[in-house]
Design a protein around this motif. Sequence first.
Motif, PDB file in Angstrom:
ATOM      1  N   HIS A  32       0.787  -0.987   0.051  1.00 22.94           N
ATOM      2  CA  HIS A  32       0.026  -0.053  -0.065  1.00 22.94           C
ATOM      3  C   HIS A  32       0.766   1.320  -0.038  1.00 22.94           C
ATOM      4  O   HIS A  32       2.175   1.199   0.516  1.00 22.94           O
ATOM      5  CB  HIS A  32      -0.988   0.028   1.170  1.00 22.94           C
ATOM      6  N   ASP A  33       0.344   2.352  -0.636  1.00 23.06           N
ATOM      7  CA  ASP A  33       0.875   3.608  -0.722  1.00 23.06           C
ATOM      8  C   ASP A  33       0.265   4.341   0.338  1.00 23.06           C
ATOM      9  O   ASP A  33      -0.952   4.788   0.263  1.00 23.06           O
ATOM     10  CB  ASP A  33       1.149   4.406  -1.750  1.00 23.06           C
ATOM     11  N   LYS A  35       0.186   7.718   3.284  1.00 20.81           N
ATOM     12  CA  LYS A  35       0.581   9.172   3.753  1.00 20.81           C
ATOM     13  C   LYS A  35       0.666   8.970   5.324  1.00 20.81           C
ATOM     14  O   LYS A  35      -0.183   8.870   6.011  1.00 20.81           O
ATOM     15  CB  LYS A  35      -0.225  10.257   3.156  1.00 20.81           C
ATOM     16  N   ILE A  36       1.937   9.599   5.897  1.00 25.59           N
ATOM     17  CA  ILE A  36       2.048   9.999   7.304  1.00 25.59           C
ATOM     18  C   ILE A  36       0.805  10.409   7.805  1.00 25.59           C
ATOM     19  O   ILE A  36       0.327  11.468   7.429  1.00 25.59           O
ATOM     20  CB  ILE A  36       3.521  10.481   7.445  1.00 25.59           C
ATOM     21  N   GLY A  37       0.300   9.854   8.779  1.00 31.34           N
ATOM     22  CA  GLY A  37      -0.821  10.596   9.569  1.00 31.34           C
ATOM     23  C   GLY A  37      -2.306  10.745   8.722  1.00 31.34           C
ATOM     24  O   GLY A  37      -3.005  11.710   8.965  1.00 31.34           O
ATOM     25  N   SER A  38      -2.151   9.866   7.636  1.00 28.55           N
ATOM     26  CA  SER A  38      -3.100  10.025   6.593  1.00 28.55           C
ATOM     27  C   SER A  38      -3.190  11.199   5.547  1.00 28.55           C
ATOM     28  O   SER A  38      -3.590  11.240   4.483  1.00 28.55           O
ATOM     29  CB  SER A  38      -5.035  10.045   7.153  1.00 28.55           C
ATOM     30  N   SER A  39      -2.647  12.435   6.066  1.00 29.06           N
ATOM     31  CA  SER A  39      -2.589  13.622   5.288  1.00 29.06           C
ATOM     32  C   SER A  39      -1.111  13.793   4.646  1.00 29.06           C
ATOM     33  O   SER A  39      -1.059  14.238   3.445  1.00 29.06           O
ATOM     34  CB  SER A  39      -2.558  14.941   6.296  1.00 29.06           C
ATOM     35  N   GLY A  40      -0.155  13.030   5.111  1.00 25.24           N
ATOM     36  CA  GLY A  40       1.238  13.222   4.450  1.00 25.24           C
ATOM     37  C   GLY A  40       1.937  14.492   4.947  1.00 25.24           C
ATOM     38  O   GLY A  40       3.425  14.558   4.646  1.00 25.24           O
ATOM     39  N   ASP A  41       1.396  15.052   5.941  1.00 19.13           N
ATOM     40  CA  ASP A  41       1.887  16.426   6.425  1.00 19.13           C
ATOM     41  C   ASP A  41       2.906  15.979   7.740  1.00 19.13           C
ATOM     42  O   ASP A  41       2.393  15.465   8.617  1.00 19.13           O
ATOM     43  CB  ASP A  41       0.847  17.333   6.808  1.00 19.13           C
ATOM     44  N   TRP A  42       4.216  16.228   7.444  1.00 21.39           N
ATOM     45  CA  TRP A  42       5.281  15.880   8.567  1.00 21.39           C
ATOM     46  C   TRP A  42       5.509  17.221   9.432  1.00 21.39           C
ATOM     47  O   TRP A  42       6.347  17.916   8.667  1.00 21.39           O
ATOM     48  CB  TRP A  42       6.377  15.209   8.037  1.00 21.39           C
ATOM     49  N   SER A  43       4.778  17.487  10.339  1.00 21.64           N
ATOM     50  CA  SER A  43       4.954  18.612  11.058  1.00 21.64           C
ATOM     51  C   SER A  43       4.489  18.672  12.685  1.00 21.64           C
ATOM     52  O   SER A  43       3.714  17.737  13.030  1.00 21.64           O
ATOM     53  CB  SER A  43       4.338  20.010  10.394  1.00 21.64           C
ATOM     54  N   ILE A  44       4.954  19.651  13.435  1.00 17.37           N
ATOM     55  CA  ILE A  44       4.499  19.672  14.932  1.00 17.37           C
ATOM     56  C   ILE A  44       2.882  19.807  14.878  1.00 17.37           C
ATOM     57  O   ILE A  44       2.286  19.436  15.542  1.00 17.37           O
ATOM     58  CB  ILE A  44       5.069  20.997  15.507  1.00 17.37           C
ATOM     59  N   ALA A  45       2.347  20.506  13.822  1.00 15.64           N
ATOM     60  CA  ALA A  45       0.895  20.970  13.826  1.00 15.64           C
ATOM     61  C   ALA A  45       0.264  19.631  13.433  1.00 15.64           C
ATOM     62  O   ALA A  45      -1.000  19.407  13.987  1.00 15.64           O
ATOM     63  CB  ALA A  45       0.563  21.901  12.678  1.00 15.64           C
ATOM     64  N   ILE A  60       5.426  -5.334   4.751  1.00 19.16           N
ATOM     65  CA  ILE A  60       6.781  -5.316   3.947  1.00 19.16           C
ATOM     66  C   ILE A  60       6.086  -4.876   2.544  1.00 19.16           C
ATOM     67  O   ILE A  60       5.413  -5.537   2.095  1.00 19.16           O
ATOM     68  CB  ILE A  60       7.454  -6.529   3.999  1.00 19.16           C
ATOM     69  N   GLY A  61       6.929  -3.931   2.100  1.00 24.69           N
ATOM     70  CA  GLY A  61       6.588  -3.610   0.658  1.00 24.69           C
ATOM     71  C   GLY A  61       5.700  -1.998   0.850  1.00 24.69           C
ATOM     72  O   GLY A  61       5.675  -1.414  -0.458  1.00 24.69           O
ATOM     73  N   ASP A  62       5.080  -1.864   1.611  1.00 24.03           N
ATOM     74  CA  ASP A  62       4.522  -0.498   1.713  1.00 24.03           C
ATOM     75  C   ASP A  62       5.241   0.624   1.869  1.00 24.03           C
ATOM     76  O   ASP A  62       6.490   0.745   2.113  1.00 24.03           O
ATOM     77  CB  ASP A  62       3.516  -0.611   3.114  1.00 24.03           C
ATOM     78  N   THR A  63       4.715   1.631   1.225  1.00 24.02           N
ATOM     79  CA  THR A  63       5.490   2.946   1.161  1.00 24.02           C
ATOM     80  C   THR A  63       4.737   4.022   2.047  1.00 24.02           C
ATOM     81  O   THR A  63       3.481   4.184   2.134  1.00 24.02           O
ATOM     82  CB  THR A  63       5.638   3.418  -0.350  1.00 24.02           C
ATOM     83  N   ILE A 102       9.430   6.500   2.011  1.00 27.58           N
ATOM     84  CA  ILE A 102      10.033   5.520   2.633  1.00 27.58           C
ATOM     85  C   ILE A 102       9.410   4.076   2.289  1.00 27.58           C
ATOM     86  O   ILE A 102       8.023   3.915   2.309  1.00 27.58           O
ATOM     87  CB  ILE A 102      10.045   5.604   4.262  1.00 27.58           C
ATOM     88  N   THR A 103       9.962   3.239   1.661  1.00 25.52           N
ATOM     89  CA  THR A 103       9.641   1.814   1.418  1.00 25.52           C
ATOM     90  C   THR A 103       9.870   0.913   2.608  1.00 25.52           C
ATOM     91  O   THR A 103      11.100   0.835   3.136  1.00 25.52           O
ATOM     92  CB  THR A 103      10.219   1.378   0.337  1.00 25.52           C
ATOM     93  N   LEU A 104       8.887   0.335   3.261  1.00 26.59           N
ATOM     94  CA  LEU A 104       9.081  -0.439   4.243  1.00 26.59           C
ATOM     95  C   LEU A 104       9.698  -1.937   4.040  1.00 26.59           C
ATOM     96  O   LEU A 104       8.846  -2.536   3.432  1.00 26.59           O
ATOM     97  CB  LEU A 104       7.866  -0.919   5.328  1.00 26.59           C
ATOM     98  N   GLU A 105      11.092  -2.286   4.224  1.00 22.66           N
ATOM     99  CA  GLU A 105      11.654  -3.325   3.534  1.00 22.66           C
ATOM    100  C   GLU A 105      11.687  -4.511   4.712  1.00 22.66           C
ATOM    101  O   GLU A 105      12.209  -5.624   4.130  1.00 22.66           O
ATOM    102  CB  GLU A 105      12.946  -2.947   2.959  1.00 22.66           C
ATOM    103  N   ARG A 106      11.483  -4.286   5.823  1.00 24.11           N
ATOM    104  CA  ARG A 106      11.538  -5.390   6.650  1.00 24.11           C
ATOM    105  C   ARG A 106      10.436  -5.373   7.898  1.00 24.11           C
ATOM    106  O   ARG A 106       9.860  -4.234   8.197  1.00 24.11           O
ATOM    107  CB  ARG A 106      12.922  -5.414   7.448  1.00 24.11           C
ATOM    108  N   SER A 107      10.321  -6.497   8.455  1.00 21.13           N
ATOM    109  CA  SER A 107       9.272  -6.348   9.516  1.00 21.13           C
ATOM    110  C   SER A 107       9.855  -5.944  10.912  1.00 21.13           C
ATOM    111  O   SER A 107      11.369  -5.848  11.070  1.00 21.13           O
ATOM    112  CB  SER A 107       8.748  -7.949   9.860  1.00 21.13           C
ATOM    113  N   GLY A 108       9.098  -5.558  11.906  1.00 24.03           N
ATOM    114  CA  GLY A 108       9.441  -5.020  13.180  1.00 24.03           C
ATOM    115  C   GLY A 108       9.226  -3.640  13.048  1.00 24.03           C
ATOM    116  O   GLY A 108       8.714  -2.862  12.464  1.00 24.03           O
TER     117      GLY A 108
END
Length: 165
Positions: A32-33, A35-45, A60-63, A102-108
């Motif tokens: 799956h592709d 977005k961080i926090g559902s919005s894709g916005d990486w910020s304090i807000a 594994i394989g998610d981005t 970021i592509t998640l390439e390993r478990s954990g």
Amino acid sequence: MKVLTQPTPPMAAIVLVALLSLLVSIQKGDAHDLKIGSSGDWSIASAPYTTWAERARFSIGDTILFNYDGSKDSLLLVSQADYNNCNTASPIEKHNDGHTVITLERSGPHYFISGVPENCKKNEKVTIVVMADRSQKATSESPFVASSNFMIFFCLVGVFACFFI
């Protein structure tokens, strides 16, 4: 005595293309592709990301897409200790392009923090736990059980033999 006729080449080609398409779609998996926090916005807000990460199931394989102002912030992949202490001095990976995938390439667990220590201390950080890869059968099962890819290969060989030989 009956004479058997073979299908015309266009029909055989259509069947072969359909089977190859099926094979490719099976190989794609369930990545799956996101977005961080559902919005894709990486910020304090947009922080904290904890609830979002706990509700999502990562494989594994998610981005994961992180959007941020690269001139003011960055994304660091760090150890658990550096995550807990918001230590930005020795990241495993550092990204500052403002649009990091970021592509998640390993478990954990994967530990991400802001490259700005003050932002990290204000919860601009996230732990993403990737599930173990369960796509392969355990080898302790019967040695006569063939993998699905092996079976697909023989089906394709059989189709080829039926139409072209």
